[in-house]
Write a protein that holds these residues in place. Structure first.
Motif, mmCIF file in Angstrom:
data_model
loop_
_atom_site.group_PDB
_atom_site.id
_atom_site.type_symbol
_atom_site.label_atom_id
_atom_site.label_comp_id
_atom_site.label_asym_id
_atom_site.label_seq_id
_atom_site.Cartn_x
_atom_site.Cartn_y
_atom_site.Cartn_z
ATOM 1 N N VAL A 33 0.891 -1.265 0.096
ATOM 2 C CA VAL A 33 0.010 0.034 0.025
ATOM 3 C C VAL A 33 0.804 1.345 -0.130
ATOM 4 C CG1 VAL A 33 -1.568 1.474 1.395
ATOM 5 C CG2 VAL A 33 -1.793 -1.089 1.075
ATOM 6 N N ASP A 34 2.059 1.346 0.783
ATOM 7 C CA ASP A 34 2.698 2.493 0.827
ATOM 8 C C ASP A 34 3.431 2.567 -0.439
ATOM 9 O OD1 ASP A 34 2.419 2.623 3.311
ATOM 10 O OD2 ASP A 34 4.175 1.605 4.246
ATOM 11 N N CYS A 35 3.936 1.583 -1.054
ATOM 12 C CA CYS A 35 4.524 1.794 -2.664
ATOM 13 C C CYS A 35 3.518 2.435 -3.549
ATOM 14 C CB CYS A 35 4.850 0.392 -2.944
ATOM 15 S SG CYS A 35 6.440 -0.127 -2.181
ATOM 16 N N VAL A 36 2.292 1.630 -3.484
ATOM 17 C CA VAL A 36 1.272 2.178 -4.565
ATOM 18 C C VAL A 36 0.985 3.599 -4.334
ATOM 19 C CG1 VAL A 36 -1.123 1.920 -5.219
ATOM 20 C CG2 VAL A 36 0.383 -0.199 -4.873
ATOM 21 N N GLU A 37 0.995 4.156 -3.023
ATOM 22 C CA GLU A 37 0.317 5.469 -2.652
ATOM 23 C C GLU A 37 1.623 6.346 -2.918
ATOM 24 O OE1 GLU A 37 -0.879 5.537 1.232
ATOM 25 O OE2 GLU A 37 -2.791 4.626 0.788
ATOM 26 N N TYR A 38 2.943 5.770 -2.683
ATOM 27 C CA TYR A 38 3.941 6.783 -3.274
ATOM 28 C C TYR A 38 4.176 6.830 -4.611
ATOM 29 C CZ TYR A 38 8.450 9.045 -3.558
ATOM 30 O OH TYR A 38 9.651 10.033 -3.865
ATOM 31 N N LEU A 39 3.748 5.868 -5.184
ATOM 32 C CA LEU A 39 3.721 5.903 -6.932
ATOM 33 C C LEU A 39 2.747 6.665 -7.317
ATOM 34 C CD1 LEU A 39 4.897 2.215 -7.726
ATOM 35 C CD2 LEU A 39 6.253 4.406 -7.948
ATOM 36 N N ARG A 40 1.738 6.820 -6.756
ATOM 37 C CA ARG A 40 0.550 7.600 -7.363
ATOM 38 C C ARG A 40 1.013 9.146 -7.279
ATOM 39 N NH1 ARG A 40 -4.360 5.485 -4.369
ATOM 40 N NH2 ARG A 40 -3.897 3.557 -5.194
ATOM 41 N N LYS A 41 1.574 9.411 -6.260
ATOM 42 C CA LYS A 41 1.958 10.815 -5.949
ATOM 43 C C LYS A 41 3.270 11.296 -7.007
ATOM 44 C CE LYS A 41 2.572 10.716 -1.670
ATOM 45 N NZ LYS A 41 3.063 10.717 -0.245
ATOM 46 N N GLU A 42 4.197 10.212 -6.980
ATOM 47 C CA GLU A 42 5.281 10.459 -7.656
ATOM 48 C C GLU A 42 5.501 9.454 -8.901
ATOM 49 O OE1 GLU A 42 7.388 12.776 -7.037
ATOM 50 O OE2 GLU A 42 6.604 13.481 -5.169
ATOM 51 N N ARG A 43 4.902 9.656 -9.948
ATOM 52 C CA ARG A 43 4.725 8.822 -10.952
ATOM 53 C C ARG A 43 6.334 8.423 -11.688
ATOM 54 N NH1 ARG A 43 0.669 7.309 -14.691
ATOM 55 N NH2 ARG A 43 -1.036 6.880 -13.382
ATOM 56 N N ASP A 74 2.904 2.180 -15.623
ATOM 57 C CA ASP A 74 2.330 3.664 -15.148
ATOM 58 C C ASP A 74 3.479 4.293 -14.506
ATOM 59 O OD1 ASP A 74 -0.188 2.741 -15.956
ATOM 60 O OD2 ASP A 74 -0.581 1.945 -14.006
ATOM 61 N N SER A 75 4.768 3.744 -14.262
ATOM 62 C CA SER A 75 5.766 4.518 -13.783
ATOM 63 C C SER A 75 7.073 4.229 -14.495
ATOM 64 C CB SER A 75 6.152 3.827 -12.231
ATOM 65 O OG SER A 75 4.813 3.797 -11.566
ATOM 66 N N PRO A 76 7.047 5.083 -15.334
ATOM 67 C CA PRO A 76 8.146 5.099 -16.527
ATOM 68 C C PRO A 76 9.630 5.201 -16.100
ATOM 69 C CG PRO A 76 7.165 7.323 -16.454
ATOM 70 C CD PRO A 76 6.348 6.567 -15.662
ATOM 71 N N ASN A 77 9.720 5.423 -14.892
ATOM 72 C CA ASN A 77 11.253 5.189 -14.195
ATOM 73 C C ASN A 77 11.449 4.063 -13.443
ATOM 74 O OD1 ASN A 77 12.113 7.728 -15.545
ATOM 75 N ND2 ASN A 77 11.381 8.837 -13.824
#
Ligand SMILES: [Zn+2]
Ligand SMILES: [Zn+2]
Length: 135
Positions: A33-43, A74-77
């Protein structure tokens, strides 16, 4: 009832399909959940940033990606290390270089048992590895 030691925390637990004890399962879910939330903010985050910001190990993040729970689309980097040499990759278990080497090894092994010609088999082997890497 089968008991075993949790590979993650070492506690004795009833063996299950998750390969670790219930409290670790919960832990991992929270990390996810932490990872997904962070990735949602910082694509644009890469795996090192993600690991530092969430405190989740790169190994665990790699696992989420390989399980298909975290999408690199969804996360190009977002990349993860090749299982063999550590080069950062975006799909499969290993980088192109290691995959090519493995394919060559497979061809060599196949030729020893005398199956078909190296070229057509090489194509098939390559595709098989590619496929297994995605699953
Ligand atoms: Zn545990
Ligand atoms: Zn590699």
């Amino acid at each position: 009832m089968n008991l075993g030691n949790c590979p993650r925390c070492g506690k004795l637990y009833v063996l299950n399909v998750m390969e670790c004890c219930p409290s670790c399962v919960k832990d991992i879910e929270q990390q996810y959940v932490d990872c997904v939330e962070y990735l949602r903010k910082e694509r644009g985050a890469n795996i090192q940033e993600l690991s530092e910001e969430t405190g989740v190990s790169i190994k665990q993040i790699t696992r989420f990606i390989k399980e298909g729970r975290i999408s690199v689309v969804d996360s190009p980097n977002l990349t993860y290390p090749c299982e063999v040499c550590g080069t950062f990759i975006r799909e499969g278990h290993m980088c192109d270089g290691c995959r090519a080497r493995l394919t060559k090894d497979l061809n060599g092994a196949a030729r020893e048992v005398g199956q078909g010609d190296g070229r057509s088999l090489g194509e098939g082997a390559y595709r098989a590895i590619d496929k297994s890497g995605r699953s």
